[in-house]
Design a protein around this motif. Sequence first.
Motif, PDB file in Angstrom:
ATOM      1  N   VAL A   1       0.791  -1.160  -0.102  1.00 16.76           N
ATOM      2  CA  VAL A   1       0.084  -0.046   0.041  1.00 16.76           C
ATOM      3  C   VAL A   1       0.795   1.157   0.135  1.00 16.76           C
ATOM      4  O   VAL A   1       0.763   2.279  -0.731  1.00 16.76           O
ATOM      5  N   LEU A   2       1.944   1.256   0.848  1.00 19.91           N
ATOM      6  CA  LEU A   2       2.886   2.354   0.858  1.00 19.91           C
ATOM      7  C   LEU A   2       3.595   2.758  -0.336  1.00 19.91           C
ATOM      8  O   LEU A   2       3.806   4.023  -0.862  1.00 19.91           O
TER       9      LEU A   2
ATOM     10  N   TRP B   1       1.098   4.155  -2.800  1.00 21.36           N
ATOM     11  CA  TRP B   1       0.835   5.623  -2.619  1.00 21.36           C
ATOM     12  C   TRP B   1       1.811   6.612  -3.125  1.00 21.36           C
ATOM     13  O   TRP B   1       1.681   7.587  -3.438  1.00 21.36           O
ATOM     14  N   HIS B   2       3.367   6.235  -2.436  1.00 20.96           N
ATOM     15  CA  HIS B   2       4.199   7.000  -3.075  1.00 20.96           C
ATOM     16  C   HIS B   2       4.559   7.200  -4.359  1.00 20.96           C
ATOM     17  O   HIS B   2       5.261   8.087  -4.736  1.00 20.96           O
TER      18      HIS B   2
ATOM     19  N   SER C   1      -0.193   5.890  -7.154  1.00 18.53           N
ATOM     20  CA  SER C   1      -1.300   5.228  -7.471  1.00 18.53           C
ATOM     21  C   SER C   1      -2.282   5.019  -6.217  1.00 18.53           C
ATOM     22  O   SER C   1      -2.222   4.013  -5.444  1.00 18.53           O
ATOM     23  N   ARG C   2      -2.864   6.254  -5.924  1.00 15.83           N
ATOM     24  CA  ARG C   2      -3.659   6.318  -4.689  1.00 15.83           C
ATOM     25  C   ARG C   2      -4.959   5.661  -4.871  1.00 15.83           C
ATOM     26  O   ARG C   2      -5.185   5.059  -3.658  1.00 15.83           O
TER      27      ARG C   2
ATOM     28  N   ALA D   1      -3.780   2.030  -4.163  1.00 19.22           N
ATOM     29  CA  ALA D   1      -3.295   1.936  -2.656  1.00 19.22           C
ATOM     30  C   ALA D   1      -4.624   1.887  -1.706  1.00 19.22           C
ATOM     31  O   ALA D   1      -4.626   1.017  -0.689  1.00 19.22           O
ATOM     32  N   THR D   2      -5.667   2.816  -1.851  1.00 17.08           N
ATOM     33  CA  THR D   2      -6.744   2.603  -1.031  1.00 17.08           C
ATOM     34  C   THR D   2      -7.553   1.457  -1.138  1.00 17.08           C
ATOM     35  O   THR D   2      -7.917   0.897  -0.181  1.00 17.08           O
TER      36      THR D   2
ATOM     37  N   TRP E   1       3.463   5.314   8.483  1.00 18.95           N
ATOM     38  CA  TRP E   1       1.967   5.591   8.167  1.00 18.95           C
ATOM     39  C   TRP E   1       1.336   6.999   9.002  1.00 18.95           C
ATOM     40  O   TRP E   1       0.329   7.330   8.996  1.00 18.95           O
TER      41      TRP E   1
ATOM     42  N   GLU F   1      -1.635  12.727   5.231  1.00 14.03           N
ATOM     43  CA  GLU F   1      -2.396  12.470   4.080  1.00 14.03           C
ATOM     44  C   GLU F   1      -2.602  10.806   4.175  1.00 14.03           C
ATOM     45  O   GLU F   1      -3.730  10.490   4.149  1.00 14.03           O
ATOM     46  N   LEU F   2      -1.605  10.136   4.497  1.00 12.24           N
ATOM     47  CA  LEU F   2      -1.937   8.559   4.715  1.00 12.24           C
ATOM     48  C   LEU F   2      -2.652   8.321   5.897  1.00 12.24           C
ATOM     49  O   LEU F   2      -3.602   7.499   5.720  1.00 12.24           O
TER      50      LEU F   2
ATOM     51  N   MET G   1      -6.243   8.913   4.763  1.00 12.20           N
ATOM     52  CA  MET G   1      -6.776   7.779   3.999  1.00 12.20           C
ATOM     53  C   MET G   1      -6.982   6.612   4.892  1.00 12.20           C
ATOM     54  O   MET G   1      -8.104   5.993   4.530  1.00 12.20           O
TER      55      MET G   1
END
Length: 623
Positions: free
Chosen positions: A542-543, A546-547, A550-551, A554-555, A605, A609-610, A613
């Motif tokens: 996921v992380l 995200w970075h 690919s939000r 990731a979600t 985490w 923003e993380l 989410m």
Amino acid sequence: MHDMTPVPPASDSFGRAIDILLHVSANRLVADASPGPFLDWIARSGPILGRGLFSSDVLDAPNSPNAARLMRVFGHAIYAAMPLPQHRFQPRKLPLPGRNDPCLCGSLRKFKQCCADSLPAMPALAPEMAMPHVLLALGKSAWKTLPAQQVPPHLIEAAAVQFNEQGGMKQTLTLLEPWAAHEGRYPDAWAGLLDLLGDTYAELHKPRKRRALAQAMIDRGAPAVQSKGWQRLCLMETDAGRPSQAQQALSNAQRLAPDDPAVALLELSMLLGFGQEEQARERSRFHAQRLQRANTAGHYDDLIAAVREMGERGRGYMADVEMRRDDRLARLDAFFAALPAPRLQIDPKRCSPEQLELVDARALEPALNRWRACMVVETPTLAALGSDGPDVWASFAQWVAVLEEEPALADAFEVLDDVVLALRQIGSHAARAVADRLVGRAMQLWAVLDQRFRDARCEWMDWTNRPALRLLVHHITADDSPDAAHTVDALRRLVMVRNPHDNHGLRTRLAVVLLRRGEHEEALALCERYPDDFDAMKLAHVLALWHLGSRGDATSLLAATVHANPVLAKVMRSRKCPKASGRTFIAFGSVEEAQIAYAEQFELWQAPELRSMLDGVLRTIAR
């Protein structure tokens, strides 16, 4: 009278003469404490037994009347030092004659004109010196009754220390165990001897008895005894790698005996045991200043020096202290320190650019056969399954002799692995220092392999590879820096090249390290190799997504992960880093597994923003 100046105590002849006289005198006095017969006996026999005690030539002529009179005077000093059972184990001095009475030596001269001025020159004998001889004269069967008698506990402790120093640890157990078994409360005066019993259990590798004693000291002891029990539990929890339990035990010990100097050393030992060297330095300065304020008579000079050196040198100080106490570790360390640079000794025909099969060279086989005949060590797998395994240290003399006779064995992965596994059974700072030296040697051999076979696999399923892989993993896991500053290349090559099946479960460690180092694309590639992995790897996935922007993906992956495991959702909902369990085997889907998964990457985490989410996904579960 002749010169009565004693030979300096450093003299071997002085020590032997004192020991002989105390031993024989104790046997006579335990049988009959009457002073008259004892003084008559020592006047006759002392000149022979006490050769080397005095610097004059008096005792060189044993039949001389001067020799007999001299030993009669010394008999008064011996009698005064004897804590005899007839006197309730309290030393009792014999009365001296008046100044105008006949001298005690039997010369018939007035005391003031004969020995009165010479008595201060007699060797000072402490009851602590005589107590072991009294106990031996009593016989071990009588030791069981001592706790019920009025025996000064400090004399029992002093005797036990002497037994230990002379290698009589089983004697120490026979002496001290009745005190631990005695019914009722343990008074404060017993704290030292019970603590010494715990040390003896540790030296003899009796962990169950050691722990049971500590618990009994806590349950049945007065405050000083309870504190020693908690101190001992703190050491055991430190050795077992349980920081929260160790800290709690330390706090209890401090509360019960805040002025006990041993607590200062214990706290530093605990911090160093958990690798907290910076905090140990800070606490070292605090304890040194505190002890200095109470050091009005200089009693704490050595302790203050030790506290300061512990802070300055950290685990190196602890290792040196332990090495001086353990001849086995000192011998091993000296052997490996004196070796030349290692030379890789494997059969090159069993290796290819694609695959390693680390079979030792044929020339090493005879030496290895000798080694295997006397060295059988328990593997971590058997230990985890509850196997008692062999006592590898019971055969230390045999296998270390083979090692010293066949130094080429130090270049065999199997031998290095065997010794490191044996050292891990001890778990002390000194054992870890020796193990680090051996692992360093193994890494030099791995460096040669990396040059010759850079892209070859070295898979765990091939049994011949396991010793070398275990040593490599030991090297990697010893680096506890967040970004694997010292071992990142070895970690990357092990997981990505050498053993991609990752039998040691280091892929999550690598993924988190790559994320911390900002190498998000490589982290993503690694996670995608294990799409159906455990939660820890999915969270790292996921992380990475995200970075890399690919939000949405990731979600979605986070939502699927926490939906599949509500326990993980509960753990991640907290704003505090969870405490990971220290257990070896963790049930899948358990709270412990979720805590470990999240704790390893907790700080990654915490970006706003993380968290936003994450909180949004967690809210959907709560509905």
